[in-house]
Structures are given as C-alpha cells and as structure tokens.
Design a protein around this motif. Structure first.
Motif, PDB file in Angstrom:
ATOM      1  N   UNK A 159       0.882  -0.959  -0.028  1.00 16.77           N
ATOM      2  CA  UNK A 159      -0.003  -0.083  -0.201  1.00 16.77           C
ATOM      3  C   UNK A 159       0.877   1.182  -0.066  1.00 16.77           C
ATOM      4  N   UNK A 160       1.341   1.706  -1.248  1.00 13.01           N
ATOM      5  CA  UNK A 160       2.226   2.783  -1.115  1.00 13.01           C
ATOM      6  C   UNK A 160       2.117   3.675  -2.431  1.00 13.01           C
ATOM      7  N   UNK A 161       2.642   4.696  -2.659  1.00  6.40           N
ATOM      8  CA  UNK A 161       2.807   5.557  -3.692  1.00  6.40           C
ATOM      9  C   UNK A 161       3.634   5.076  -4.651  1.00  6.40           C
ATOM     10  N   UNK A 162       2.925   4.564  -5.785  1.00  4.71           N
ATOM     11  CA  UNK A 162       3.702   3.700  -7.020  1.00  4.71           C
ATOM     12  C   UNK A 162       4.350   4.861  -7.996  1.00  4.71           C
ATOM     13  N   UNK A 163       4.157   6.079  -7.785  1.00  7.12           N
ATOM     14  CA  UNK A 163       4.421   7.048  -8.982  1.00  7.12           C
ATOM     15  C   UNK A 163       6.001   7.263  -9.032  1.00  7.12           C
ATOM     16  N   UNK A 164       6.832   6.852  -8.007  1.00  8.75           N
ATOM     17  CA  UNK A 164       8.347   7.034  -8.307  1.00  8.75           C
ATOM     18  C   UNK A 164       8.821   5.950  -9.495  1.00  8.75           C
ATOM     19  N   UNK A 165       7.965   4.866  -9.426  1.00 11.14           N
ATOM     20  CA  UNK A 165       8.298   3.982 -10.490  1.00 11.14           C
ATOM     21  C   UNK A 165       8.351   4.334 -12.028  1.00 11.14           C
ATOM     22  N   UNK A 166       7.514   5.652 -12.229  1.00 10.83           N
ATOM     23  CA  UNK A 166       7.743   6.316 -13.464  1.00 10.83           C
ATOM     24  C   UNK A 166       8.730   6.867 -13.655  1.00 10.83           C
ATOM     25  N   UNK A 167       9.600   7.203 -12.568  1.00  6.91           N
ATOM     26  CA  UNK A 167      11.045   7.902 -12.930  1.00  6.91           C
ATOM     27  C   UNK A 167      11.960   6.956 -13.211  1.00  6.91           C
ATOM     28  N   UNK A 168      11.572   5.661 -13.371  1.00  4.58           N
ATOM     29  CA  UNK A 168      12.769   4.747 -13.651  1.00  4.58           C
ATOM     30  C   UNK A 168      12.151   3.565 -14.719  1.00  4.58           C
ATOM     31  N   UNK A 169      13.009   2.703 -15.314  1.00  9.26           N
ATOM     32  CA  UNK A 169      12.682   1.576 -16.145  1.00  9.26           C
ATOM     33  C   UNK A 169      12.731   0.429 -14.995  1.00  9.26           C
ATOM     34  N   UNK A 170      11.527   0.266 -14.304  1.00 12.46           N
ATOM     35  CA  UNK A 170      11.816  -0.741 -13.319  1.00 12.46           C
ATOM     36  C   UNK A 170      12.467  -1.992 -13.908  1.00 12.46           C
ATOM     37  N   UNK A 171      13.473  -2.477 -13.120  1.00 12.95           N
ATOM     38  CA  UNK A 171      14.304  -3.636 -13.293  1.00 12.95           C
ATOM     39  C   UNK A 171      14.874  -3.495 -14.655  1.00 12.95           C
ATOM     40  N   UNK A 172      14.783  -2.283 -15.288  1.00 15.81           N
ATOM     41  CA  UNK A 172      15.623  -2.337 -16.659  1.00 15.81           C
ATOM     42  C   UNK A 172      14.705  -2.583 -17.803  1.00 15.81           C
ATOM     43  N   UNK A 173      13.332  -2.540 -17.433  1.00 14.77           N
ATOM     44  CA  UNK A 173      12.265  -2.829 -18.659  1.00 14.77           C
ATOM     45  C   UNK A 173      11.511  -1.290 -18.724  1.00 14.77           C
ATOM     46  N   UNK A 174      11.611  -0.700 -19.917  1.00 14.49           N
ATOM     47  CA  UNK A 174      10.989   0.594 -20.268  1.00 14.49           C
ATOM     48  C   UNK A 174       9.561   0.111 -20.295  1.00 14.49           C
ATOM     49  N   UNK A 175       8.821   1.078 -19.406  1.00 10.67           N
ATOM     50  CA  UNK A 175       7.314   1.201 -19.576  1.00 10.67           C
ATOM     51  C   UNK A 175       6.743  -0.210 -18.737  1.00 10.67           C
ATOM     52  N   UNK A 176       7.524  -0.827 -17.796  1.00 13.32           N
ATOM     53  CA  UNK A 176       7.085  -1.736 -17.305  1.00 13.32           C
ATOM     54  C   UNK A 176       5.959  -1.391 -16.400  1.00 13.32           C
ATOM     55  N   UNK A 177       4.643  -2.059 -16.497  1.00 13.89           N
ATOM     56  CA  UNK A 177       3.683  -1.744 -15.509  1.00 13.89           C
ATOM     57  C   UNK A 177       3.967  -2.268 -13.854  1.00 13.89           C
ATOM     58  N   UNK A 178       3.611  -1.680 -12.949  1.00 14.82           N
ATOM     59  CA  UNK A 178       3.781  -1.987 -11.658  1.00 14.82           C
ATOM     60  C   UNK A 178       2.382  -1.884 -10.976  1.00 14.82           C
ATOM     61  N   UNK A 179       2.121  -2.728  -9.792  1.00 13.23           N
ATOM     62  CA  UNK A 179       0.956  -2.647  -9.139  1.00 13.23           C
ATOM     63  C   UNK A 179       1.125  -3.009  -7.789  1.00 13.23           C
ATOM     64  N   UNK A 180       0.042  -3.158  -6.804  1.00 15.97           N
ATOM     65  CA  UNK A 180       0.387  -3.301  -5.294  1.00 15.97           C
ATOM     66  C   UNK A 180      -0.863  -3.990  -4.959  1.00 15.97           C
ATOM     67  N   UNK A 181      -0.933  -4.816  -3.563  1.00 18.29           N
ATOM     68  CA  UNK A 181      -2.150  -5.514  -3.011  1.00 18.29           C
ATOM     69  C   UNK A 181      -3.128  -4.548  -3.033  1.00 18.29           C
ATOM     70  N   UNK A 182      -2.963  -3.433  -2.546  1.00 21.83           N
ATOM     71  CA  UNK A 182      -4.028  -2.197  -2.047  1.00 21.83           C
ATOM     72  C   UNK A 182      -4.918  -1.970  -3.285  1.00 21.83           C
ATOM     73  N   UNK A 183      -4.324  -2.083  -4.747  1.00 17.97           N
ATOM     74  CA  UNK A 183      -5.005  -2.026  -5.763  1.00 17.97           C
ATOM     75  C   UNK A 183      -6.123  -3.194  -6.023  1.00 17.97           C
ATOM     76  N   UNK A 184      -5.238  -4.347  -5.722  1.00 20.83           N
ATOM     77  CA  UNK A 184      -5.973  -5.395  -6.240  1.00 20.83           C
ATOM     78  C   UNK A 184      -6.955  -6.034  -5.453  1.00 20.83           C
ATOM     79  N   UNK A 185      -6.632  -5.774  -3.967  1.00 19.48           N
ATOM     80  CA  UNK A 185      -7.664  -6.030  -2.810  1.00 19.48           C
ATOM     81  C   UNK A 185      -7.774  -5.028  -1.749  1.00 19.48           C
ATOM     82  N   UNK A 186      -8.515  -4.008  -2.129  1.00 18.95           N
ATOM     83  CA  UNK A 186      -8.664  -2.829  -1.059  1.00 18.95           C
ATOM     84  C   UNK A 186      -8.933  -2.993   0.129  1.00 18.95           C
ATOM     85  N   UNK A 187      -9.602  -4.197   0.445  1.00 16.15           N
ATOM     86  CA  UNK A 187      -9.945  -4.666   1.915  1.00 16.15           C
ATOM     87  C   UNK A 187      -8.827  -5.496   2.553  1.00 16.15           C
TER      88      UNK A 187
END
Length: 221
Positions: A159-187
């Motif tokens: 449950x975090x601010x994911x926006x900093x991932x947009x400042x990098x190529x996560x794990x070296x992959x340009x445009x790699x989408x990231x997600x989190x548990x809070x988005x998938x399971x809000x409860x």
C-alpha cells in the motif's frame, strides 16, 4: 535457534546494506539464519548490472548503489522488504532454488487473497494480470551470494505511492507496469499479508525452530 525473524520497522537503506555485509562477513557455520522484515524511506537502488540510463529522473529521491543482482528498483513506505540472510550451503539450496522459493511464497500469499500471480523465467519477480495491463509487477527480487550465504531478498508492493516507479525503467524494462496489493484487494489487511509472506517463507525453508523479535541486529545498533 535455527532462525531469527526480525521486524525492524523503517530503516535507512545504506545503513541496512552495511549491516547485511557485516553479518555475512562475520558469520560462522554455527551462526543462525536471519530474516529481516522492514521498509525503507524513499530510495532508488541500483543493482550490480544497473545502467544509468534506466534512471529517467531521480528528482529528490536518492540513488544508492547496491551489490544485489538486477537493475534499478524503488523502495518506499508501504512496501514490504524482506532480506534473507541464510546459509544456503547449510540448507542445501542453490540460487535458483532460493529464487523459486521466494517467488512461490509470494504467489501463494496472493492466492489466499484470490489473486492469481505468476513468475517469469526471464525476469525474476512476481507478476499479475489486471483488466488494464498484462504482466504488472507486484514484487521484485534481488539476491547476492557470498561465502555460501545469501543477502538481499524481495520487495513486495502493499500500500504505497507507486508514482516513483515512473521515474525509472523498473528492473531495466521501459514502461513496465507495476501494481500493489491495495489496488487488487482494497480490503486486505496489510499486517496479515506481511505475516503470511513470512509464514510462507519459513515453511518452505524448513526451519523447525524460529523466534520473532523486534530487536535490532547488533550490526544495525
């Protein structure tokens, strides 16, 4: 005692990195294994294979060089970081065995939340498909082996601010989408998720004696 599980709260990344090195360099065949559960203040960490061009814009977030495997990733509040300080030679594990163990501990944790997750052979970590994107990364892995012992580990987006991932190529992959548990399971109860990850890891490692503690290791005092 076979294993200490340390719940360390929020810890500075460079200090934690140094502490892992000290423990690994000074441990003996009799030293108990340790699992450190924590989170870091905002930081980009650059792995051994990291290329500067994968940091698009660091802004006011520090960039720290690390000796783990892999490229650049982001750590921040609301992300579970687990460092596995294990004598893998004593446990009779190879590196790929340990990677598989970590990935399946996370996959099974997510399954208990009704989320189908999977690993990818060419890119270690754990991924999920969402209605919006395919192969969104929810957990990253990076390990280092020294003297037959592991250090570093995993980061699991809860449950975090994911926006900093947009400042990098996560794990070296340009445009790699990231997600989190809070988005998938809000409860979802994030404390339960944290403990379930640890339970899954310990069960797979096969330790029969372990102790939970909030005490800092001497290397972090």
């Amino acid at each position: 005692m076979d294993l200490y599980i340390r719940h360390l709260g929020r810890q500075d990344y460079p200090k934690t990195l140094a502490a892992m090195h000290v423990l690994t360099q000074t441990r003996t065949p009799e030293t108990p294994d340790e699992i450190w559960c924590l989170e870091h203040p905002p930081v980009f960490t650059q792995g051994q294979a990291g290329k500067p061009e994968h940091i698009l814009h660091s802004g006011d977030i520090p960039v720290v060089q690390s000796d783990r495997g892999g490229q650049v990733t982001y750590h921040g509040p609301g992300q579970l970081v687990v460092y596995l300080l294990l004598d893998i030679k004593r446990l009779h594990y190879g590196v790929r065995d340990l990677v598989n163990l970590i990935e399946h501990a996370l996959i099974d944790t997510l399954a208990q939340l009704g989320v189908h997750a999977y690993a990818q052979a060419q890119a270690p970590g754990v991924y999920v498909d969402t209605p919006q994107v395919q192969a969104a990364k929810i957990a990253a892995l990076g390990l280092r082996i020294r003297k037959g012992c592991s250090l570093h580990g995993l980061s699991f987006n809860l449950d975090m601010d994911l926006s900093p991932f947009q400042q990098i190529n996560p794990c070296g992959y340009a445009g790699m989408p990231v997600t989190q548990v809070k988005t998938l399971c809000p409860e979802a109860d994030m404390d339960w998720v944290r403990m379930q990850v640890i339970t899954q890891l310990v069960n797979r490692l096969g330790h029969t004696q372990y102790q939970h503690t909030c005490d800092l290791p001497s290397t972090l005092d």
